[in-house]
Scaffold this motif. Structure first.
Motif, PDB file in Angstrom:
ATOM      1  N   LEU A 452      16.934 -76.644 -44.274  1.00 52.30           N
ATOM      2  CA  LEU A 452      17.928 -76.983 -45.289  1.00 52.30           C
ATOM      3  C   LEU A 452      19.351 -76.817 -44.780  1.00 52.30           C
ATOM      4  CD1 LEU A 452      16.512 -75.238 -48.500  1.00 52.30           C
ATOM      5  CD2 LEU A 452      16.789 -77.683 -48.156  1.00 52.30           C
ATOM      6  N   HIS A 453      20.250 -77.618 -45.381  1.00 50.83           N
ATOM      7  CA  HIS A 453      21.690 -77.492 -45.163  1.00 50.83           C
ATOM      8  C   HIS A 453      22.376 -77.436 -46.527  1.00 50.83           C
ATOM      9  CE1 HIS A 453      20.115 -79.874 -41.667  1.00 50.83           C
ATOM     10  NE2 HIS A 453      20.674 -78.860 -41.046  1.00 50.83           N
ATOM     11  N   PRO A 454      23.610 -76.966 -46.580  1.00 48.06           N
ATOM     12  CA  PRO A 454      24.305 -76.919 -47.870  1.00 48.06           C
ATOM     13  C   PRO A 454      24.442 -78.279 -48.547  1.00 48.06           C
ATOM     14  CG  PRO A 454      25.416 -75.515 -46.281  1.00 48.06           C
ATOM     15  CD  PRO A 454      24.378 -76.277 -45.519  1.00 48.06           C
ATOM     16  N   VAL A 455      24.414 -79.361 -47.781  1.00 46.41           N
ATOM     17  CA  VAL A 455      24.555 -80.690 -48.385  1.00 46.41           C
ATOM     18  C   VAL A 455      23.205 -81.306 -48.744  1.00 46.41           C
ATOM     19  CG1 VAL A 455      26.775 -81.233 -47.337  1.00 46.41           C
ATOM     20  CG2 VAL A 455      24.672 -81.708 -46.075  1.00 46.41           C
ATOM     21  N   GLY A 456      22.090 -80.618 -48.445  1.00 44.51           N
ATOM     22  CA  GLY A 456      20.815 -81.157 -48.854  1.00 44.51           C
ATOM     23  C   GLY A 456      19.725 -81.024 -47.816  1.00 44.51           C
ATOM     24  N   THR A 457      18.672 -81.810 -48.020  1.00 49.37           N
ATOM     25  CA  THR A 457      17.472 -81.718 -47.189  1.00 49.37           C
ATOM     26  C   THR A 457      17.418 -82.784 -46.104  1.00 49.37           C
ATOM     27  OG1 THR A 457      16.224 -83.156 -48.677  1.00 49.37           O
ATOM     28  CG2 THR A 457      16.187 -80.804 -49.161  1.00 49.37           C
ATOM     29  N   TYR A 458      18.480 -83.523 -45.922  1.00 50.10           N
ATOM     30  CA  TYR A 458      18.438 -84.642 -44.991  1.00 50.10           C
ATOM     31  C   TYR A 458      19.144 -84.281 -43.683  1.00 50.10           C
ATOM     32  CZ  TYR A 458      23.316 -85.366 -46.334  1.00 50.10           C
ATOM     33  OH  TYR A 458      24.660 -85.186 -46.557  1.00 50.10           O
ATOM     34  N   SER A 459      19.020 -85.155 -42.701  1.00 52.47           N
ATOM     35  CA  SER A 459      19.621 -84.947 -41.390  1.00 52.47           C
ATOM     36  C   SER A 459      21.025 -85.538 -41.339  1.00 52.47           C
ATOM     37  CB  SER A 459      18.745 -85.604 -40.309  1.00 52.47           C
ATOM     38  OG  SER A 459      19.485 -85.836 -39.134  1.00 52.47           O
ATOM     39  N   MET A 460      21.951 -84.759 -40.785  1.00 50.21           N
ATOM     40  CA  MET A 460      23.324 -85.241 -40.646  1.00 50.21           C
ATOM     41  C   MET A 460      23.391 -86.421 -39.668  1.00 50.21           C
ATOM     42  SD  MET A 460      24.438 -82.798 -42.581  1.00 50.21           S
ATOM     43  CE  MET A 460      22.790 -82.656 -43.269  1.00 50.21           C
ATOM     44  N   ALA A 461      22.642 -86.313 -38.570  1.00 47.12           N
ATOM     45  CA  ALA A 461      22.652 -87.383 -37.579  1.00 47.12           C
ATOM     46  C   ALA A 461      22.057 -88.662 -38.150  1.00 47.12           C
ATOM     47  CB  ALA A 461      21.888 -86.952 -36.331  1.00 47.12           C
ATOM     48  N   ALA A 462      21.035 -88.533 -39.013  1.00 45.20           N
ATOM     49  CA  ALA A 462      20.428 -89.713 -39.623  1.00 45.20           C
ATOM     50  C   ALA A 462      21.435 -90.438 -40.498  1.00 45.20           C
ATOM     51  CB  ALA A 462      19.210 -89.306 -40.445  1.00 45.20           C
ATOM     52  N   GLU A 463      22.204 -89.694 -41.283  1.00 46.36           N
ATOM     53  CA  GLU A 463      23.208 -90.345 -42.130  1.00 46.36           C
ATOM     54  C   GLU A 463      24.266 -91.038 -41.277  1.00 46.36           C
ATOM     55  OE1 GLU A 463      26.107 -89.461 -45.935  1.00 46.36           O
ATOM     56  OE2 GLU A 463      25.443 -87.797 -44.698  1.00 46.36           O
ATOM     57  N   GLU A 464      24.690 -90.381 -40.223  1.00 47.80           N
ATOM     58  CA  GLU A 464      25.705 -90.977 -39.351  1.00 47.80           C
ATOM     59  C   GLU A 464      25.197 -92.289 -38.748  1.00 47.80           C
ATOM     60  OE1 GLU A 464      28.491 -89.637 -35.534  1.00 47.80           O
ATOM     61  OE2 GLU A 464      27.025 -88.262 -36.389  1.00 47.80           O
ATOM     62  N   SER A 465      23.925 -92.308 -38.316  1.00 55.78           N
ATOM     63  CA  SER A 465      23.357 -93.526 -37.739  1.00 55.78           C
ATOM     64  C   SER A 465      23.286 -94.651 -38.756  1.00 55.78           C
ATOM     65  CB  SER A 465      21.953 -93.238 -37.186  1.00 55.78           C
ATOM     66  OG  SER A 465      22.004 -92.400 -36.062  1.00 55.78           O
ATOM     67  N   LEU A 466      22.880 -94.333 -39.973  1.00 50.91           N
ATOM     68  CA  LEU A 466      22.707 -95.362 -40.991  1.00 50.91           C
ATOM     69  C   LEU A 466      24.044 -95.845 -41.532  1.00 50.91           C
ATOM     70  CD1 LEU A 466      19.616 -93.708 -42.582  1.00 50.91           C
ATOM     71  CD2 LEU A 466      19.660 -96.018 -41.644  1.00 50.91           C
ATOM     72  N   VAL A 467      25.026 -94.960 -41.638  1.00 45.79           N
ATOM     73  CA  VAL A 467      26.363 -95.385 -42.076  1.00 45.79           C
ATOM     74  C   VAL A 467      26.958 -96.357 -41.065  1.00 45.79           C
ATOM     75  CG1 VAL A 467      28.736 -94.604 -42.436  1.00 45.79           C
ATOM     76  CG2 VAL A 467      26.853 -93.375 -43.511  1.00 45.79           C
ATOM     77  N   SER A 468      26.808 -96.048 -39.772  1.00 42.51           N
ATOM     78  CA  SER A 468      27.335 -96.944 -38.735  1.00 42.51           C
ATOM     79  C   SER A 468      26.573 -98.264 -38.712  1.00 42.51           C
ATOM     80  CB  SER A 468      27.276 -96.267 -37.364  1.00 42.51           C
ATOM     81  OG  SER A 468      25.928 -96.029 -36.980  1.00 42.51           O
ATOM     82  N   ARG A 469      25.282 -98.214 -39.032  1.00 41.01           N
ATOM     83  CA  ARG A 469      24.500 -99.457 -39.059  1.00 41.01           C
ATOM     84  C   ARG A 469      24.943-100.347 -40.212  1.00 41.01           C
ATOM     85  NH1 ARG A 469      23.082-103.730 -38.115  1.00 41.01           N
ATOM     86  NH2 ARG A 469      20.949-104.548 -38.000  1.00 41.01           N
ATOM     87  N   ILE A 470      25.251 -99.764 -41.369  1.00 43.20           N
ATOM     88  CA  ILE A 470      25.718-100.545 -42.513  1.00 43.20           C
ATOM     89  C   ILE A 470      27.059-101.198 -42.197  1.00 43.20           C
ATOM     90  CG2 ILE A 470      26.548-100.347 -44.897  1.00 43.20           C
ATOM     91  CD1 ILE A 470      24.385 -98.254 -45.347  1.00 43.20           C
ATOM     92  N   ALA A 471      27.890-100.494 -41.435  1.00 43.86           N
ATOM     93  CA  ALA A 471      29.186-101.062 -41.059  1.00 43.86           C
ATOM     94  C   ALA A 471      29.046-102.194 -40.049  1.00 43.86           C
ATOM     95  CB  ALA A 471      30.084 -99.968 -40.491  1.00 43.86           C
ATOM     96  N   ASP A 472      27.910-102.249 -39.364  1.00 46.52           N
ATOM     97  CA  ASP A 472      27.644-103.312 -38.388  1.00 46.52           C
ATOM     98  C   ASP A 472      27.223-104.582 -39.129  1.00 46.52           C
ATOM     99  OD1 ASP A 472      26.973-104.846 -36.248  1.00 46.52           O
ATOM    100  OD2 ASP A 472      25.395-103.536 -35.496  1.00 46.52           O
ATOM    101  N   THR A 473      27.832-105.698 -38.792  1.00 48.46           N
ATOM    102  CA  THR A 473      27.547-106.948 -39.505  1.00 48.46           C
ATOM    103  C   THR A 473      26.401-107.741 -38.883  1.00 48.46           C
ATOM    104  OG1 THR A 473      29.230-108.087 -38.189  1.00 48.46           O
ATOM    105  CG2 THR A 473      29.920-107.146 -40.307  1.00 48.46           C
ATOM    106  N   SER A 474      25.852-107.302 -37.772  1.00 50.55           N
ATOM    107  CA  SER A 474      24.780-108.064 -37.128  1.00 50.55           C
ATOM    108  C   SER A 474      23.476-107.882 -37.889  1.00 50.55           C
ATOM    109  CB  SER A 474      24.598-107.622 -35.676  1.00 50.55           C
ATOM    110  OG  SER A 474      24.223-106.258 -35.615  1.00 50.55           O
ATOM    111  N   ARG A 475      22.640-108.933 -37.893  1.00 57.83           N
ATOM    112  CA  ARG A 475      21.360-108.887 -38.589  1.00 57.83           C
ATOM    113  C   ARG A 475      20.306-108.128 -37.789  1.00 57.83           C
ATOM    114  NH1 ARG A 475      20.553-112.594 -42.892  1.00 57.83           N
ATOM    115  NH2 ARG A 475      18.454-111.715 -42.923  1.00 57.83           N
ATOM    116  N   ARG A 476      20.536-107.920 -36.522  1.00 54.10           N
ATOM    117  CA  ARG A 476      19.558-107.235 -35.687  1.00 54.10           C
ATOM    118  C   ARG A 476      20.284-106.242 -34.790  1.00 54.10           C
ATOM    119  NH1 ARG A 476      14.343-107.883 -33.983  1.00 54.10           N
ATOM    120  NH2 ARG A 476      13.845-107.161 -31.883  1.00 54.10           N
ATOM    121  N   PHE A 477      19.764-105.016 -34.705  1.00 56.12           N
ATOM    122  CA  PHE A 477      20.387-103.979 -33.884  1.00 56.12           C
ATOM    123  C   PHE A 477      19.895-104.097 -32.439  1.00 56.12           C
ATOM    124  CE2 PHE A 477      20.573 -99.739 -31.992  1.00 56.12           C
ATOM    125  CZ  PHE A 477      21.902 -99.410 -32.222  1.00 56.12           C
TER     126      PHE A 477
END
Length: 563
Positions: A452-477
């Motif tokens: 656990l972390h104070p912000v919840g049960t999820y991974s900080m690195a996972a959120e960072e990866s997914l936030v950057s992916r949403i900002a990416d406009t390409s249909r395929r990574f």
């Protein structure tokens, strides 16, 4: 017509998914018993507590609940965003329904397996805000059809087959007879021949369908059903010090897609490639939070503390991949007792400067004991029942608002802890790996584990990866070169480990600004969590004070609310 066709396709997908969900009814173990994601976040003027319960069969619906603890909101929308297709390939938002004054809820279809997220958009008088919740969308359940449902469907199917055979026979003969005229014997034979041919054709069709369904079910079990990445753990004595080696088991990687992982694309979470927790069984009386170093793509090593006693240990190793996919790798290892001189003990080194450990009292209950309160040191803090433990530096950690000796399963708690110095005054805490604290929770038999972390049960690195992916406009990574990526990550981790604590924490906190979770009083830390099963639990709470990691240990009992 196109619109009608789309609607039919949609309903066919929904129907197929529902049939799939009915047929596979046995829940498999995955993610070490703690499914779902809990996020506690301050974004703009909004303070939110978000719960996402992903489906155990994919395609399936995720249950999304948003508690607006602070801020005025008029509308909340949510949509799934998959790492593979990104923002451009994801559906539009579905509006969550306001269930209570501050609670919004809704269901979202997750149609793809793998790393995904739920993007939540808020709009209201206090402005707009967006939160991205990482979700691992994988099938974790294998189900069997209920007996009553199976009998009912079998009878209906038999009736349909008989009716179809009768219709085929009638169409082959009765259409040649004028209305009201008797059916000649030759046509009756023709009807029987038609019924026989129809029965053979239907038998072939049903046999083919059965073969297809069996193949589909096998593919589901062998390829879609989630299985953690297997590891092999061992302990050897190197230079008078025990060393833990964690080896990724890549057996069958080439043919078994359920096991295959992109091991070169593991990314650091809180500056560490792997967070490994070791707990001695059965008393849970020895605990270590280690950060093994990567020696090559498949091998990680960590020097073990000299003070850890021998015995059998459970191992939980958390890793995050570039896609945001997170998993806990589990194993057991036998740790040999080691007698060394005082000089050798003093010369023992850590593999990582942030490693920590604690040897304490056992839980005092059998691993299979149930419904036996065993919490010691009960006290009242601010009018509420609580618990306190002494830390290694003489300070005291308080579980400040523990509702009682017995907690309830499925209920969302904010587990709050405070630290007081030996004189009883608030003891200021320092960041530990870029956050106010860390916690690990383990059921007495090891079947439930969460980091656990104070912000919840999820991974900080996972959120960072997914936030950057949403900002990416390409249909395929497009993944970068594996060797260069791995080498750059190793260099980054090595640089962080060489920095003083203050500078390291500054860099970590700057890399994840959305993770900041400042408390009103800087001697406190809290963790949102809902216990998934009844049983006895041990909670390790780790904070940092005066450059030293301190670990508080609390035991609690959790019961089902109806018992």
């Amino acid at each position: 017509m196109k619109q009608v066709s789309k609607q039919r396709t949609k309903w066919l997908v929904v129907l197929f998914s529902l049939v799939y969900a009915i047929i596979y009814a046995h829940v498999a173990q995955a993610h070490v018993g703690s499914s779902g994601v809990i996020v506690q976040r301050q974004t703009g003027k909004y303070r939110l507590l978000i719960s996402v319960q992903p489906p155990d069969v994919v395609p399936g619906t995720a249950k999304v609940t948003v508690f607006v603890e602070q801020g005025r909101v008029s509308q909340i929308g949510a949509r799934p965003v998959y790492f593979g297709s990104g923002d451009e390939g994801s559906p539009t938002h579905d509006e969550l329904v306001r269930v209570e004054a501050s609670r919004y809820a809704g269901d979202l279809w997750l149609m793809e397996s793998g790393s995904s997220s739920v993007q939540i958009d808020l709009n209201g008088p206090d402005g707009k805000a967006t939160v991205v919740v990482p979700v691992v969308s994988v099938a974790t359940a294998l189900r069997t059809m209920p007996e009553g449902t199976g009998i009912g469907l079998a009878l209906m199917g038999l009736l349909l087959v008989v009716m179809m055979i009768t219709i085929i026979g009638a169409s082959n003969a009765d259409g040649l007879v004028a209305p009201g005229q008797p059916v000649p014997a030759t046509l009756r034979r023709r009807r029987l021949v038609g019924m026989a041919v129809g029965a053979v054709v239907l038998a072939l069709v049903l046999t083919g369908w059965r073969s297809w369904w069996t193949s589909t079910a096998e593919d589901y079990k062998n390829e879609q059903l989630y299985r953690p990445m297997p590891i092999r753990s061992s302990v050897n004595v190197v230079d008078a010090q025990r060393q833990l080696t964690i080896q990724m088991d890549t057996t069958g990687f080439a043919k078994d897609w359920g096991k295959r992982r992109m091991l070169s694309y593991i990314v650091p979470d809180h500056g560490k490639l792997m967070h490994t927790f070791m707990v001695r069984m059965p008393g849970l009386d020895a605990f270590a939070h280690l950060h093994p170093n990567r020696r090559d793509t498949m091998r990680y090593e960590a020097k073990l503390p000299v003070s850890l006693p021998g015995g059998r240990y459970l191992i939980y190793s958390d890793v995050v991949y570039r896609s945001g996919f997170t998993e806990t790798l589990t194993d057991t290892v036998d740790l040999p007792a080691l007698k060394i001189s005082a000089e050798a003990a003093a010369a023992a080194k850590r593999s990582d400067p942030d490693d920590s450990w604690l040897v304490t009292e056992p839980m005092g209950v059998k691993t299979d004991a149930m419904n036996v309160p065993h919490l010691d040191n009960n006290m009242v803090v601010c009018g509420k029942p609580g618990a306190s433990v002494k830390l290694e530096d003489g300070s005291t950690m308080l579980w400040t608002d523990k509702p009682g000796k017995v907690l309830e399963t499925g209920k969302l708690y904010n587990l709050k802890f405070a630290v007081a110095d030996p004189s009883g005054k608030a003891a200021p805490l320092e960041p530990y790996l870029g956050m106010g604290g860390h916690a690990a929770i383990l059921r007495s038999d090891g079947t439930v584990y969460i980091h656990l972390h104070p912000v919840g049960t999820y991974s900080m690195a996972a959120e960072e990866s997914l936030v950057s992916r949403i900002a990416d406009t390409s249909r395929r990574f497009h993944y970068p070169n594996a060797n260069r990526f791995r080498d750059s990550v190793d260099a980054y981790v090595a640089k962080l480990n060489s920095l003083p604590d203050a500078e390291k924490n500054r860099l970590l906190m700057a890399s994840m600004p959305q993770m900041n979770h400042n408390m009103a009083i800087n001697n406190m830390v809290e963790f949102p969590y809902a216990f998934p099963r009844a049983g006895h639990y041990r909670v390790w709470v780790q904070v940092k004070r005066k450059g030293r990691v301190l670990t508080g240990v609390f035991d609690t009992q959790v019961d089902d609310p109806l018992l």
